[in-house]
Scaffold this motif. Structure first.
Motif, PDB file in Angstrom:
ATOM      1  N   THR A 193     -13.294  -3.173   9.210  1.00 61.51           N
ATOM      2  CA  THR A 193     -14.090  -4.300   8.707  1.00 61.51           C
ATOM      3  C   THR A 193     -13.328  -5.070   7.634  1.00 61.51           C
ATOM      4  O   THR A 193     -13.307  -6.309   7.637  1.00 61.51           O
ATOM      5  CB  THR A 193     -15.428  -3.788   8.135  1.00 61.51           C
ATOM      6  OG1 THR A 193     -16.202  -3.189   9.184  1.00 61.51           O
ATOM      7  CG2 THR A 193     -16.239  -4.928   7.525  1.00 61.51           C
ATOM      8  N   ALA A 194     -12.677  -4.338   6.737  1.00 59.45           N
ATOM      9  CA  ALA A 194     -11.927  -4.986   5.652  1.00 59.45           C
ATOM     10  C   ALA A 194     -10.738  -5.781   6.198  1.00 59.45           C
ATOM     11  O   ALA A 194     -10.468  -6.899   5.743  1.00 59.45           O
ATOM     12  CB  ALA A 194     -11.451  -3.927   4.656  1.00 59.45           C
ATOM     13  N   LEU A 195     -10.026  -5.211   7.164  1.00 63.85           N
ATOM     14  CA  LEU A 195      -8.878  -5.912   7.736  1.00 63.85           C
ATOM     15  C   LEU A 195      -9.277  -7.235   8.383  1.00 63.85           C
ATOM     16  O   LEU A 195      -8.522  -8.212   8.335  1.00 63.85           O
ATOM     17  CB  LEU A 195      -8.185  -5.022   8.774  1.00 63.85           C
ATOM     18  CG  LEU A 195      -7.398  -3.812   8.243  1.00 63.85           C
ATOM     19  CD1 LEU A 195      -6.965  -2.926   9.410  1.00 63.85           C
ATOM     20  CD2 LEU A 195      -6.181  -4.248   7.441  1.00 63.85           C
ATOM     21  N   TYR A 196     -10.462  -7.267   8.982  1.00 69.18           N
ATOM     22  CA  TYR A 196     -10.927  -8.471   9.662  1.00 69.18           C
ATOM     23  C   TYR A 196     -11.712  -9.412   8.738  1.00 69.18           C
ATOM     24  O   TYR A 196     -12.109 -10.502   9.175  1.00 69.18           O
ATOM     25  CB  TYR A 196     -11.816  -8.097  10.844  1.00 69.18           C
ATOM     26  CG  TYR A 196     -11.060  -7.608  12.059  1.00 69.18           C
ATOM     27  CD1 TYR A 196     -10.113  -8.417  12.688  1.00 69.18           C
ATOM     28  CD2 TYR A 196     -11.303  -6.353  12.587  1.00 69.18           C
ATOM     29  CE1 TYR A 196      -9.429  -7.979  13.805  1.00 69.18           C
ATOM     30  CE2 TYR A 196     -10.628  -5.903  13.720  1.00 69.18           C
ATOM     31  CZ  TYR A 196      -9.687  -6.723  14.317  1.00 69.18           C
ATOM     32  OH  TYR A 196      -9.009  -6.289  15.424  1.00 69.18           O
ATOM     33  N   SER A 221     -10.082  -1.671  -1.035  1.00 68.02           N
ATOM     34  CA  SER A 221     -11.461  -2.191  -1.034  1.00 68.02           C
ATOM     35  C   SER A 221     -12.419  -1.222  -0.345  1.00 68.02           C
ATOM     36  O   SER A 221     -13.627  -1.459  -0.311  1.00 68.02           O
ATOM     37  CB  SER A 221     -11.512  -3.559  -0.340  1.00 68.02           C
ATOM     38  OG  SER A 221     -11.242  -3.431   1.051  1.00 68.02           O
ATOM     39  N   VAL A 222     -11.895  -0.128   0.201  1.00 69.61           N
ATOM     40  CA  VAL A 222     -12.707   0.888   0.884  1.00 69.61           C
ATOM     41  C   VAL A 222     -12.753   2.132   0.002  1.00 69.61           C
ATOM     42  O   VAL A 222     -11.708   2.688  -0.349  1.00 69.61           O
ATOM     43  CB  VAL A 222     -12.089   1.243   2.260  1.00 69.61           C
ATOM     44  CG1 VAL A 222     -12.877   2.362   2.935  1.00 69.61           C
ATOM     45  CG2 VAL A 222     -12.046   0.008   3.144  1.00 69.61           C
ATOM     46  N   ASP A 223     -13.938   2.580  -0.360  1.00 75.63           N
ATOM     47  CA  ASP A 223     -14.090   3.683  -1.312  1.00 75.63           C
ATOM     48  C   ASP A 223     -13.291   4.921  -0.903  1.00 75.63           C
ATOM     49  O   ASP A 223     -12.617   5.537  -1.733  1.00 75.63           O
ATOM     50  CB  ASP A 223     -15.572   4.049  -1.468  1.00 75.63           C
ATOM     51  CG  ASP A 223     -16.367   2.991  -2.243  1.00 75.63           C
ATOM     52  OD1 ASP A 223     -15.725   2.164  -2.939  1.00 75.63           O
ATOM     53  OD2 ASP A 223     -17.602   2.976  -2.140  1.00 75.63           O
ATOM     54  N   ALA A 224     -13.386   5.300   0.355  1.00 71.17           N
ATOM     55  CA  ALA A 224     -12.727   6.534   0.811  1.00 71.17           C
ATOM     56  C   ALA A 224     -11.202   6.421   0.814  1.00 71.17           C
ATOM     57  O   ALA A 224     -10.507   7.446   0.845  1.00 71.17           O
ATOM     58  CB  ALA A 224     -13.215   6.899   2.209  1.00 71.17           C
ATOM     59  N   LEU A 225     -10.680   5.202   0.760  1.00 72.21           N
ATOM     60  CA  LEU A 225      -9.235   4.993   0.840  1.00 72.21           C
ATOM     61  C   LEU A 225      -8.632   4.525  -0.479  1.00 72.21           C
ATOM     62  O   LEU A 225      -7.408   4.587  -0.651  1.00 72.21           O
ATOM     63  CB  LEU A 225      -8.909   3.966   1.935  1.00 72.21           C
ATOM     64  CG  LEU A 225      -9.416   4.294   3.340  1.00 72.21           C
ATOM     65  CD1 LEU A 225      -9.033   3.180   4.309  1.00 72.21           C
ATOM     66  CD2 LEU A 225      -8.878   5.633   3.827  1.00 72.21           C
ATOM     67  N   LYS A 226      -9.453   4.070  -1.390  1.00 71.14           N
ATOM     68  CA  LYS A 226      -8.956   3.545  -2.660  1.00 71.14           C
ATOM     69  C   LYS A 226      -8.224   4.637  -3.434  1.00 71.14           C
ATOM     70  O   LYS A 226      -8.777   5.689  -3.748  1.00 71.14           O
ATOM     71  CB  LYS A 226     -10.108   2.990  -3.495  1.00 71.14           C
ATOM     72  CG  LYS A 226      -9.639   2.329  -4.792  1.00 71.14           C
ATOM     73  CD  LYS A 226     -10.803   1.699  -5.541  1.00 71.14           C
ATOM     74  CE  LYS A 226     -10.311   0.988  -6.794  1.00 71.14           C
ATOM     75  NZ  LYS A 226     -11.431   0.348  -7.532  1.00 71.14           N
ATOM     76  N   GLY A 227      -6.958   4.393  -3.711  1.00 71.83           N
ATOM     77  CA  GLY A 227      -6.171   5.369  -4.466  1.00 71.83           C
ATOM     78  C   GLY A 227      -5.930   6.667  -3.717  1.00 71.83           C
ATOM     79  O   GLY A 227      -5.478   7.655  -4.315  1.00 71.83           O
ATOM     80  N   ASN A 228      -6.188   6.677  -2.431  1.00 69.29           N
ATOM     81  CA  ASN A 228      -6.019   7.884  -1.614  1.00 69.29           C
ATOM     82  C   ASN A 228      -4.523   8.081  -1.327  1.00 69.29           C
ATOM     83  O   ASN A 228      -3.944   7.400  -0.496  1.00 69.29           O
ATOM     84  CB  ASN A 228      -6.817   7.739  -0.311  1.00 69.29           C
ATOM     85  CG  ASN A 228      -6.843   9.006   0.516  1.00 69.29           C
ATOM     86  OD1 ASN A 228      -5.830   9.687   0.647  1.00 69.29           O
ATOM     87  ND2 ASN A 228      -7.992   9.314   1.096  1.00 69.29           N
ATOM     88  N   LYS A 229      -3.912   9.019  -2.028  1.00 70.65           N
ATOM     89  CA  LYS A 229      -2.463   9.208  -1.943  1.00 70.65           C
ATOM     90  C   LYS A 229      -2.024   9.658  -0.554  1.00 70.65           C
ATOM     91  O   LYS A 229      -0.946   9.254  -0.075  1.00 70.65           O
ATOM     92  CB  LYS A 229      -1.995  10.227  -2.991  1.00 70.65           C
ATOM     93  CG  LYS A 229      -2.272   9.811  -4.433  1.00 70.65           C
ATOM     94  CD  LYS A 229      -1.588   8.478  -4.759  1.00 70.65           C
ATOM     95  CE  LYS A 229      -1.828   8.086  -6.226  1.00 70.65           C
ATOM     96  NZ  LYS A 229      -1.238   6.763  -6.533  1.00 70.65           N
ATOM     97  N   ALA A 230      -2.827  10.496   0.089  1.00 69.33           N
ATOM     98  CA  ALA A 230      -2.469  10.972   1.435  1.00 69.33           C
ATOM     99  C   ALA A 230      -2.473   9.809   2.422  1.00 69.33           C
ATOM    100  O   ALA A 230      -1.556   9.673   3.245  1.00 69.33           O
ATOM    101  CB  ALA A 230      -3.437  12.056   1.884  1.00 69.33           C
ATOM    102  N   PHE A 231      -3.491   8.958   2.318  1.00 75.03           N
ATOM    103  CA  PHE A 231      -3.559   7.777   3.174  1.00 75.03           C
ATOM    104  C   PHE A 231      -2.370   6.860   2.910  1.00 75.03           C
ATOM    105  O   PHE A 231      -1.700   6.399   3.844  1.00 75.03           O
ATOM    106  CB  PHE A 231      -4.870   7.024   2.930  1.00 75.03           C
ATOM    107  CG  PHE A 231      -4.893   5.639   3.526  1.00 75.03           C
ATOM    108  CD1 PHE A 231      -5.210   5.439   4.861  1.00 75.03           C
ATOM    109  CD2 PHE A 231      -4.591   4.522   2.747  1.00 75.03           C
ATOM    110  CE1 PHE A 231      -5.211   4.167   5.425  1.00 75.03           C
ATOM    111  CE2 PHE A 231      -4.596   3.247   3.286  1.00 75.03           C
ATOM    112  CZ  PHE A 231      -4.908   3.076   4.633  1.00 75.03           C
ATOM    113  N   GLN A 232      -2.096   6.598   1.653  1.00 80.35           N
ATOM    114  CA  GLN A 232      -0.995   5.702   1.294  1.00 80.35           C
ATOM    115  C   GLN A 232       0.349   6.244   1.792  1.00 80.35           C
ATOM    116  O   GLN A 232       1.197   5.480   2.269  1.00 80.35           O
ATOM    117  CB  GLN A 232      -0.967   5.507  -0.218  1.00 80.35           C
ATOM    118  CG  GLN A 232      -2.167   4.739  -0.753  1.00 80.35           C
ATOM    119  CD  GLN A 232      -2.193   4.663  -2.269  1.00 80.35           C
ATOM    120  OE1 GLN A 232      -1.310   5.186  -2.943  1.00 80.35           O
ATOM    121  NE2 GLN A 232      -3.219   4.029  -2.823  1.00 80.35           N
TER     122      GLN A 232
END
Length: 270
Positions: free
Chosen positions: A169-172, A197-208
């Motif tokens: 949703t954020a990407l679009y 902008s997504v709570d579960a991904l904000k500052g998520n080091k593993a995702f980054q």
């Protein structure tokens, strides 16, 4: 001056001349050897440079290499290479297939208008969605954004299905989705900026780390090939029970909530 002295002087002169010629010959020979040596080095350097250039040109780029690499599939996937992505309540009887390209402007329009309705329907158990990611827009301009965004979506899916949907949703979104001519999704830093902008991904080091490392690049390439073999020729495309879900009187996906609701309700009854 006596004749004897004159002859001696002439002999000495001839000897000096001979010696000088020998010295000059040695100097000329040495100079020629240096020139030949330098020329050989130059030729070898040029040949080496050409060979290096040819090798570099023949090397596959990162995405070509990813196509041959071992696939690391995100969590919450099934099927060969993890390219089956189904999200929703297991009790939902019907599945809506969604074919989208992350750079697609019409997909962005669809998501901005109808996306929240789709998300609510899935949360309510009205149907599941099966996501199929495309990357064909990259082919039109030698871009990388569609592939890179799809890889990042894989990283979000590895966190959770909810993170995947929210990140999509954020990407679009109007805030982050670039013009089709701008390949902004090719930049990992921009994809991470959107993810913040997504709570579960904000500052998520593993995702980054997964985004920066391209952990799911090979998966994205395989997913793209799934789209290529689907027979679908454009995005967004919606299908249920093998039939296209379209706005009334149109061959295109419904682009308003009213048209979408009418089309999806008809598909659910079919």
């Amino acid at each position: 001056m006596s004749n004897r002295n004159n002859q001696a002087n002439k002999a000495a002169a001839r000897e000096r001349l001979r010696a000088e010629r020998e010295r000059q010959a040695k100097k000329d020979k040495a100079r020629k050897q240096i020139i030949v040596g330098v020329s050989i080095v130059a030729v070898l350097a040029i040949a080496g440079g050409v060979a290096y250039g040819v090798n570099e040109l023949n090397k596959p780029d990162a995405w070509e290499a990813a196509g041959d690499a071992k696939v690391t599939a995100p969590k919450n996937t099934t099927g060969t290479n993890g390219t089956t992505v189904v999200i929703g309540e297991s009790s939902a009887k019907k599945t809506l297939e969604m074919y989208e390209d992350s750079r697609c402007p019409i997909c962005a329009q669809f998501e901005q208008t109808v996306g929240s309705t789709v998300t609510k329907d899935v949360a309510d158990g009205k149907y599941k969605i099966k996501y199929v990611g495309a990357t064909f827009i990259d082919n039109s301009d030698n871009g990388e954004g569609s592939k890179n965004a799809l890889s990042a979506l894989g990283a979000a899916l590895n966190v959770s299905p909810e993170a995947f949907l929210q990140y999509k949703t954020a990407l679009y979104s109007a805030k982050y989705h670039p013009d089709e001519t701008e390949d902004k999704f090719a930049k990992d830093s921009y994809l991470i900026e959107v993810a913040d902008s997504v709570d579960a991904l904000k500052g998520n080091k593993a995702f980054q780390k997964d985004v920066n490392d391209g952990t799911y690049d090979a998966w994205a390439v395989k997913m793209s090939k799934t789209f290529d073999s689907s027979g679908v020729t454009g995005t967004p495309t919606l299908k249920m029970d093998g039939k296209n879900v379209t706005a009334a009187g149109s061959d295109s996906a419904p682009m308003t909530v009213a048209d979408y609701t009418t089309a999806i309700d008809a598909a659910l009854k079919g």
